[in-house]
Design a protein around this motif. Sequence first.
Motif, PDB file in Angstrom:
ATOM      1  N   TYR A  68      14.821  13.703  72.498  1.00 48.39           N
ATOM      2  CA  TYR A  68      15.275  12.827  73.574  1.00 48.39           C
ATOM      3  C   TYR A  68      15.856  11.544  72.992  1.00 48.39           C
ATOM      4  N   LYS A  86      12.344  19.797  72.517  1.00 47.46           N
ATOM      5  CA  LYS A  86      13.570  19.026  72.702  1.00 47.46           C
ATOM      6  C   LYS A  86      13.501  17.690  71.972  1.00 47.46           C
ATOM      7  N   GLN A  89      17.984  11.227  77.497  1.00 45.71           N
ATOM      8  CA  GLN A  89      18.958  12.308  77.479  1.00 45.71           C
ATOM      9  C   GLN A  89      18.465  13.371  76.518  1.00 45.71           C
ATOM     10  N   GLU A  90      18.368  14.596  77.006  1.00 40.75           N
ATOM     11  CA  GLU A  90      17.757  15.645  76.198  1.00 40.75           C
ATOM     12  C   GLU A  90      18.767  16.361  75.318  1.00 40.75           C
ATOM     13  N   ALA A 116      18.716  19.963  73.386  1.00 43.61           N
ATOM     14  CA  ALA A 116      17.974  21.218  73.286  1.00 43.61           C
ATOM     15  C   ALA A 116      18.582  22.113  72.211  1.00 43.61           C
TER      16      ALA A 116
END
Length: 339
Positions: A41, A39, A53-54, A56
Amino acid sequence: MSDPQHIKIVKELNRPGILFSLARVAGSSRVFVGASDAKVYDLDVMAEKPEPQEMAGHQSYVTGTVLAGNQLVSSAYDGRLIWWDTETHQAIRSVEAHKRWIRELVVTPDGSRVVSVADDMVCRVWDVESGGLVHELRGHQEKTPNHFPSMLYTCAVSPDGDFLATGDRVGHNVIWDLSSGKQVAAVETPTMYTWDPKQRIHSIGGVRSLAFSPDSKQLAIGGIGKIGNIDHLGVPARLEIFDWQKNERTHEFSDGKIKGLNERLVFHPENKWLLAAGGDHNGFYQFFDLAANKSIKHEKAPMHIHDMAFDAEANEIYAVGHGKIVVWQMSATEEAASS
């Protein structure tokens, strides 16, 4: 001028896993980091309580994150490049860029191109706006002299935007004309490659970091010296500086004070010093005065460092690595004396 002799940690954040890459939003403490959980971030490092806040989309280690305008481009071991909207965190575009692990991603100074290198031993230059392929550069052998797969670890673009450098596992470094895609020079750093023909039948080391000087005339090449036990990195980090147009090595640093891999190199914008960082089981950073041909500061870091970014004045250093994000601040000599 920011003085390496007066440097201190002002922020240290613990994060799970390994953070491989870092992109900092200019004029702020907002960063995008690429992680081992596949991920990206987005977070404000200096906030009292940072709230990552990721984003993906990748399937493996995120090894590159670069900003180009209001877009972020990331790369990963899954061989893909992903374009992201930095505000919505939505993927804009995904490109199957390489057949093997992408090791590094860099952006040109004008933000119009991104450059990726991977273990397929190919360097590719991409148009940021369209996502189209601009150049496919092949100047590195797929096999080492011992007939094992090689790796293309790193790349760098010159500050004037004219040149690109790539470096591989056996210490072969190629300099390219970025506009035409043609090779213009090559320099060799074979000491950074170790082959063990007896116990492990395996190689280790390689060129792990590259950086052009502010005038684009010198190329700094980072790695590690010859390794006696390839299961460990407990030998001196190695740094070589070249006048790449003359194919002349101007500096060599491997004094034993710092051990491990030089994972990242950054020049002061006015060439006052060069910063190297990396690690073995632990982390380090080291400043060099190239005019005086000496190391001027070396310290342990809280983690093995994988990537770094400066603010415009080179007063703040943002770094990511094994389990941490760290921010250092440097003050000018006069400021430090009066504080």
